[in-house]
Each structure stands twice: as structure tokens, then as C-alpha cells.
Design an enzyme around this catalytic site. Structure first.
Site, PDB file in Angstrom:
ATOM      1  CG  ASN A 217      -1.859   1.130   1.301  1.00 38.58           C
ATOM      2  OD1 ASN A 217      -1.754   2.066   0.511  1.00 38.58           O
ATOM      3  ND2 ASN A 217      -2.791   1.077   2.240  1.00 38.58           N
TER       4      ASN A 217
ATOM      5  NE  ARG B   7      -6.009   1.922  -0.299  1.00 37.17           N
ATOM      6  CZ  ARG B   7      -6.012   3.069   0.361  1.00 37.17           C
ATOM      7  NH1 ARG B   7      -4.904   3.504   0.937  1.00 37.17           N
ATOM      8  NH2 ARG B   7      -7.109   3.764   0.469  1.00 37.17           N
TER       9      ARG B   7
ATOM     10  CG  HIS C 188     -12.731   4.055   3.012  1.00 33.24           C
ATOM     11  ND1 HIS C 188     -13.448   5.092   3.578  1.00 33.24           N
ATOM     12  CD2 HIS C 188     -11.428   4.326   3.252  1.00 33.24           C
ATOM     13  CE1 HIS C 188     -12.619   5.962   4.121  1.00 33.24           C
ATOM     14  NE2 HIS C 188     -11.388   5.523   3.938  1.00 33.24           N
TER      15      HIS C 188
ATOM     16  CG  HIS D 158     -13.882   2.622   6.518  1.00 39.91           C
ATOM     17  ND1 HIS D 158     -13.078   1.513   6.317  1.00 39.91           N
ATOM     18  CD2 HIS D 158     -13.031   3.638   6.796  1.00 39.91           C
ATOM     19  CE1 HIS D 158     -11.812   1.844   6.471  1.00 39.91           C
ATOM     20  NE2 HIS D 158     -11.754   3.148   6.764  1.00 39.91           N
TER      21      HIS D 158
ATOM     22  CG  ASN E 186      -7.768  10.884  10.258  1.00 44.15           C
ATOM     23  OD1 ASN E 186      -8.456  11.598  11.004  1.00 44.15           O
ATOM     24  ND2 ASN E 186      -6.717  11.337   9.616  1.00 44.15           N
TER      25      ASN E 186
ATOM     26  NE  ARG F 147     -10.066  12.956   4.009  1.00 44.09           N
ATOM     27  CZ  ARG F 147     -10.008  11.674   3.684  1.00 44.09           C
ATOM     28  NH1 ARG F 147     -10.797  11.186   2.744  1.00 44.09           N
ATOM     29  NH2 ARG F 147      -9.184  10.854   4.294  1.00 44.09           N
TER      30      ARG F 147
ATOM     31  CG  MET G 271     -14.039   9.961  18.297  1.00 45.16           C
ATOM     32  SD  MET G 271     -14.810  11.575  18.055  1.00 45.16           S
ATOM     33  CE  MET G 271     -15.783  11.306  16.606  1.00 45.16           C
TER      34      MET G 271
ATOM     35  CB  ILE H 222     -14.179   6.122  14.893  1.00 46.33           C
ATOM     36  CG1 ILE H 222     -13.116   7.228  14.966  1.00 46.33           C
ATOM     37  CG2 ILE H 222     -15.424   6.514  15.688  1.00 46.33           C
ATOM     38  CD1 ILE H 222     -13.515   8.542  14.303  1.00 46.33           C
TER      39      ILE H 222
ATOM     40  CD  GLU I  95     -11.675  -2.099  13.349  1.00 44.14           C
ATOM     41  OE1 GLU I  95     -10.647  -2.271  14.022  1.00 44.14           O
ATOM     42  OE2 GLU I  95     -11.676  -2.094  12.099  1.00 44.14           O
ATOM     43  CG  ASN I  96     -10.553   0.773  18.408  1.00 40.20           C
ATOM     44  OD1 ASN I  96     -10.470  -0.373  18.832  1.00 40.20           O
ATOM     45  ND2 ASN I  96      -9.830   1.219  17.402  1.00 40.20           N
TER      46      ASN I  96
ATOM     47  CD  GLU J  58      -8.661  -0.643   4.065  1.00 40.48           C
ATOM     48  OE1 GLU J  58      -8.124  -0.145   5.074  1.00 40.48           O
ATOM     49  OE2 GLU J  58      -9.038   0.027   3.100  1.00 40.48           O
TER      50      GLU J  58
HETATM   51  P1  AMP Z   1      -8.098   4.637  11.067  1.00 41.64           P
HETATM   52  O1  AMP Z   1      -8.041   5.721  10.043  1.00 41.64           O
HETATM   53  O2  AMP Z   1      -9.063   3.545  10.735  1.00 41.64           O
HETATM   54  O3  AMP Z   1      -6.751   4.120  11.468  1.00 41.64           O
HETATM   55  O4  AMP Z   1      -8.713   5.329  12.379  1.00 41.64           O
HETATM   56  C1  AMP Z   1      -7.988   6.316  13.071  1.00 41.64           C
HETATM   57  C2  AMP Z   1      -8.900   7.020  14.044  1.00 41.64           C
HETATM   58  O5  AMP Z   1      -9.558   6.079  14.893  1.00 41.64           O
HETATM   59  C3  AMP Z   1      -8.153   7.925  15.000  1.00 41.64           C
HETATM   60  O6  AMP Z   1      -7.973   9.191  14.447  1.00 41.64           O
HETATM   61  C4  AMP Z   1      -9.069   7.988  16.200  1.00 41.64           C
HETATM   62  O7  AMP Z   1      -9.955   9.060  16.026  1.00 41.64           O
HETATM   63  C5  AMP Z   1      -9.872   6.716  16.123  1.00 41.64           C
HETATM   64  N1  AMP Z   1      -9.604   5.808  17.247  1.00 41.64           N
HETATM   65  C6  AMP Z   1      -8.631   4.894  17.365  1.00 41.64           C
HETATM   66  N2  AMP Z   1      -8.707   4.270  18.559  1.00 41.64           N
HETATM   67  C7  AMP Z   1      -9.767   4.803  19.211  1.00 41.64           C
HETATM   68  C8  AMP Z   1     -10.381   4.594  20.492  1.00 41.64           C
HETATM   69  N3  AMP Z   1      -9.918   3.687  21.345  1.00 41.64           N
HETATM   70  N4  AMP Z   1     -11.444   5.360  20.793  1.00 41.64           N
HETATM   71  C9  AMP Z   1     -11.919   6.279  19.939  1.00 41.64           C
HETATM   72  N5  AMP Z   1     -11.393   6.504  18.725  1.00 41.64           N
HETATM   73  C10 AMP Z   1     -10.327   5.795  18.368  1.00 41.64           C
END
Ligand code: AMP
Length: 401
Positions: free
Chosen positions: A7, A95, A184, A212, A215, A245, A287, A335, A337-338, A388
Site C-alpha cells: 500500500n 492497493r 474504502h 467505515h 480518520n 475533511r 476522537m 472509530i 471498532e474502538n 484491507e
Molecule cells: P483509522 O483511520 O481507521 O486508522 O482510524 C484512526 C482514528 O480512529 C483515530 O484518528 C481515532 O480518532 C480513532 N480511534 C482509534 N482508537 C480509538 C479509540 N480507542 N477510541 C476512539 N477513537 C479511536
């Protein structure tokens, strides 16, 4: 069968080596800050493989070629790698962000495909050129190894014209291919397939809204396993609110800003891509930080979360109206997942749509696929970690077969 997944971003290169026979991720790594005075490479060989090793090095990478050379050294190194030589790699999956209208399926890379990816660069000027560099260097270093391009736009190719066309002069579509492409896609497709399996249904028999939320954020409406609409558009700037964005805004804001503040097109573009979204409202785009600030009484942080959630809810309503009876909402990415707060708030007060979340099941980060709906919820609510790289490796394998 060992597949190497690449990627390649504008200043980074993410990679994974997967053994498709055992399903084991053998190596995963990241090169950062390519082109800067000092860069970094970190690599981890996954537990369970014969040799386990973790490497982190500060090295300058003048370009992607240098980065790829180091990656090959690390992946095959006696102390660092899990394979003896790059000859053990059976195929490479790349990718590619934008396939446009000419590349709508994962495809074996040859000179013609490279040319078509190049022709689509104007549609994705931030991503496609970087993806191309990765492909060109890999073709040079792994001559003779089959290489496959897997497109972010692919899953969305099933959208009907009524969903992908913009209500602007038709000639602009004909001349410049201005339309909704969506992004995505590899992630949306992966979680849609996983969701079907969790629901015990055939892949072509599920109606879903996939979210999805990382960020970058996008949503997809899936009917009968096929994408029928998605929130990102010609570019990844459209749709729901994101980290930096804006997502959907009144398009007339662009000329208004240019006129009122004397800004150039590039400056407005930069505001909407880099200084908007959550960051634009409260100054933060992670977040976790935003929740922490909101808890301490930061009103802008609270507003940012309110807006983020509200805009997602509106998309759920819109997509529910076109998917038909909904089997599941599927949350994925950082966000999704977490973040139990965002999931709970997105699903709150949707009981009239048959959507009801269980607070105890929803609690905490989800490292494995989990159903979090309440008993009696007509619509399932699934949290499914996206993968991915695995999806790209599987697509690569299916092209070769
Ligand atoms: P990604 O682009 O899928 O890697 O997601 C990144 C974003 O996920 C980060 O900017 C955070 O805002 C969010 N994130 C990651 N871990 C957590 C968590 N434990 N609680 C809330 N948001 C999270």
C-alpha cells in the site's frame, strides 16, 4: 502461496506478507516519511512463524525505490525476515485508490494497466501517483512475479447510474468522467462478506449499511450483497464528517469563500481537506482526545461529536430507505471498532427503525467481530475489524486463479 501486499502512499509504504495456505500474516511493516531528511521503518514478524523479530530503524529514504529496497532486505534478512529470498513471494497485491471507469475489477498488472492507472491520476492526484510508484518499483525489483492491482473503487462499481451520476451537465460526465466513484471499497466489501457469514446468510442475500469510520469516514448502502450507494464521491472529500475533511457541504461555499476571503482554489481545497471535519470544529481530529476534552467541558469538542453522530444518522436513514429491509449496520475502522460512545450515540433513538443497541455488548474496543444489538433488535449491529491487507491478498489470489 505467499502474497506480498503493498500500500504505497505519497510519503509512506505499508506492507504485509501473508501465507494464504495457513492464513498467517508473516510480516507487517511500515516505512514513513519517504523523501524527508530522516525517515523510519518499522517491521514486525508475526508470532507463530518460524522466526520472530521486531525492527525499528531511523533511515533516510530519498524515494520509494530506496524504501522498497530496504523492505526487501528486511523481509528476507536472516535476522529480520521470515523468508530466505524474495523468490519465495508468489504474487504481489497492490492497493490502488482510483480505478476510474476503465479499471473496475482487480486485475493482473501489465504495461496497459499501468498506463490506465496513470490516465486515472487526474481523478485521484493525491493517491494514484503514489500507488503507481509502488507498482513501478515492485515490477522492477520483483521481475517475473505476478502483480495485481486491487482498487478502492471496485466494490462501488455496482452502483446504478441514478446513484453515481451528479445532477450537473451530462457533458461533464462524458468529457471528464465526473461521477461518484466511492472509496474504502476493499474495507466495505470485506466487512460486508464477514457480516453475511456472521448472519448465516449468503453474501448476495444481505442488506447492510456499512460504516467505515476512521480518520477518513465513508458509508455504503449494500443491497443483495452489492453496493448500491456510497457517501464518498468523485473524491474522498464527500459524505459524512471526517477527521480533517468536511464531508458534504453546500458547494456554493467554495466560490463564496474565494470571493469573500480572496482565497485561491488550492487554499479552499486545503481548508476543506485538511482543516475541516472534527479538526475544523474543535481543533482536534483524534476522537479519543475529543471525547476527553468534551468530558472536561470543552463545548466545541462536544459539538464536534454531536455533528459527527448526527451526520452519520442522516446517512443511515437515507440508506435504509434504499436498501430494503435491513439485516445489519456494520461498524468498522479506528472509530467504528474502538469507540463505544460513537456507536451508542449513532444507534440511539433508532428503535422506530428496528435498531436497538445493547450497552453491555457494545462496551469496549472490539478486536474480534462482535454482535452488539439488543435482544429483539430487528436489525443486527455488528462491529467487524476491517482487514484491507487480507482482502487485497484474497483478491490477488482470486485474480491469479
Ligand atoms: P483509522 O483511520 O481507521 O486508522 O482510524 C484512526 C482514528 O480512529 C483515530 O484518528 C481515532 O480518532 C480513532 N480511534 C482509534 N482508537 C480509538 C479509540 N480507542 N477510541 C476512539 N477513537 C479511536
Amino acid at each position: 502461496m505467499k502474497i506480498f501486499v503493498v500500500n504505497s502512499g505519497s510519503s509512506s509504504l505499508k506492507y504485509q506478507l501473508l501465507d494464504m495456505d495457513s492464513g498467517v500474516v508473516m510480516t507487517t511493516g511500515l516505512v514513513e516519511r519517504i523523501g524527508d531528511a530522516m525517515g523510519k521503518v518499522s517491521q514486525k514478524s508475526w508470532p507463530g512463524t518460524e522466526r520472530e523479530a521486531e525492527v525499528e530503524r531511523e533511515v533516510a529514504f530519498p524515494d520509494h525505490r530506496a524504501a522498497m529496497h530496504t523492505v526487501v532486505e528486511l523481509v528476507t534478512g536472516a535476522d529480520t525476515g521470515v523468508i530466505a529470498s524474495s523468490a519465495e513471494i508468489d504474487a504481489i497485491g497492490h492497493r490502488v485508490v482510483q480505478g476510474g471507469e476503465t479499471l473496475f475489477k482487480s486485475t493482473l498488472i501489465d504495461d496497459d494497466v499501468v498506463e490506465k492507472i496513470r490516465e486515472n491520476c487526474h481523478l485521484s492526484p493525491l493517491h494514484n501517483p503514489a500507488n503507481l510508484v509502488g507498482i513501478e518499483v515492485a515490477r522492477e525489483l520483483f521481475a517475473g512475479v505476478p502483480q495485481v492491482a486491487v482498487f478502492d473503487t471496485e466494490f462501488h462499481q455496482t452502483m446504478p447510474a441514478e446513484a453515481f451520476m451528479y445532477p450537473i451537465p451530462y457533458e461533464l460526465y462524458e468529457e471528464l468522467k465526473i461521477r461518484r466513484y466511492g472509496f474504502h471499497g476493499t474495507s466495505h466489501r470485506y466487512v460486508a462478506q464477514q457480516a453475511a457469514a456472521m448472519l448465516g446468510k449468503a453474501e448476495d442475500d444481505v442488506n447492510l449499511v456499512t460504516l467505515h469510520l476512521g480518520n477518513g469516514c465513508s458509508m455504503a448502502a449494500v443491497r443483495g450483497g452489492k453496493c448500491i450507494d456510497t457517501s464518498m464521491g468523485l473524491t474522498p472529500l464527500a459524505g459524512v464528517m471526517m477527521g480533517t475533511r468536511s464531508g458534504d457541504i453546500d458547494p456554493a461555499i467554495l466560490p463564496f469563500l474565494m470571493k469573500e476571503k480572496g482565497l485561491s482554489m488550492d487554499e479552499v481545497d486545503s481548508i476543506l481537506n485538511k482543516q475541516s471535519g472534527l479538526k475544523g470544529i474543535c481543533g482536534m481530529n483524534d476522537m479519543r482526545d475529543i471525547h476527553a476534552a468534551a468530558e472536561k467541558g470543552d463545548k466545541k469538542a462536544a459539538l464536534a461529536v454531536d455533528m459527527f453522530v448526527y451526520r452519520i444518522k442522516k446517512y443511515i436513514g437515507a440508506y435504509y430507505a434504499v436498501t430494503g429491509p435491513l439485516d445489519a449496520l456494520v461498524f468498522t475502522a479506528g472509530i467504528g471498532e474502538n469507540d463505544e460512545i460513537v456507536r451508542a450515540r449513532v444507534c440511539a433513538n433508532l428503535e422506530h427503525l428496528g435498531i436497538s443497541i445493547d450497552p453491555a455488548r457494545n462496551a469496549g474496543r472490539k478486536k474480534v467481530a462482535t454482535a452488539v444489538q439488543a435482544d429483539g433488535s430487528k436489525v443486527a449491529i455488528l462491529v467487524i475489524p476491517t482487514n484491507e491487507e487480507l482482502a487485497i491478498a484474497k483478491a490477488t489470489l482470486s485474480v491469479l486463479k
